[in-house]
Design a protein around this motif. Sequence first.
Motif, mmCIF file in Angstrom:
data_model
loop_
_atom_site.group_PDB
_atom_site.id
_atom_site.type_symbol
_atom_site.label_atom_id
_atom_site.label_comp_id
_atom_site.label_asym_id
_atom_site.label_seq_id
_atom_site.Cartn_x
_atom_site.Cartn_y
_atom_site.Cartn_z
ATOM 1 N N GLU A 278 15.163 1.658 0.576
ATOM 2 C CA GLU A 278 14.076 2.111 0.468
ATOM 3 C C GLU A 278 13.336 2.383 -1.394
ATOM 4 N N TYR B 232 12.673 -1.328 -5.524
ATOM 5 C CA TYR B 232 11.275 -2.268 -5.607
ATOM 6 C C TYR B 232 11.242 -3.272 -6.448
ATOM 7 N N TYR C 24 -0.369 -1.486 -5.472
ATOM 8 C CA TYR C 24 0.918 -2.260 -4.493
ATOM 9 C C TYR C 24 0.955 -3.338 -3.754
ATOM 10 N N ARG C 25 0.286 -3.398 -2.837
ATOM 11 C CA ARG C 25 -0.095 -4.898 -2.978
ATOM 12 C C ARG C 25 -0.137 -6.339 -3.758
ATOM 13 N N LYS D 142 3.933 -4.595 -0.536
ATOM 14 C CA LYS D 142 3.727 -4.018 0.286
ATOM 15 C C LYS D 142 2.356 -2.883 0.277
ATOM 16 N N GLU D 143 1.643 -2.277 1.202
ATOM 17 C CA GLU D 143 1.010 -0.898 1.311
ATOM 18 C C GLU D 143 1.424 -0.102 0.643
ATOM 19 N N GLY E 256 4.427 2.608 -2.012
ATOM 20 C CA GLY E 256 5.301 2.337 -3.023
ATOM 21 C C GLY E 256 5.431 3.521 -4.074
#
Length: 125
Positions: free
Chosen positions: A22, A25, A95-96, A101-102, A104
Amino acid sequence: IAYVDSHAIEGKGRRYIRVSMEHAYHLLEHPNIEDIAKLEPKDLKLIRALRSFLQRRSTISLDEFTSWLYALATKRQATEWETRTHQLRFFGHVYRLLLGKESGPRLARFLLDVDRTKICELLEV
């Protein structure tokens, strides 16, 4: 290539460390064509402004950039709730486009710390 949030690292000073995924990135390999196609003209304008700014400014303080980034995503004469909603929408688009991803990491620091050429490539909309 993965970018790791170094503040999440346990056991500093060790050669091998454990990092939760998590806090790692991964930038996309290629532009996110599917999400680019869904962007509205107002979203495209903001992302183009961000990309242009990143290309022009080689040095800027984190505080100055953070202020600029939030100001970019602020609507004039909007309520606090509308402003926050607009900023979250803009950050979600970024972020997308970068991570797929939704959400970050803290966006301003991430944009300043990672490969700016790759960031600009992924933000080319």
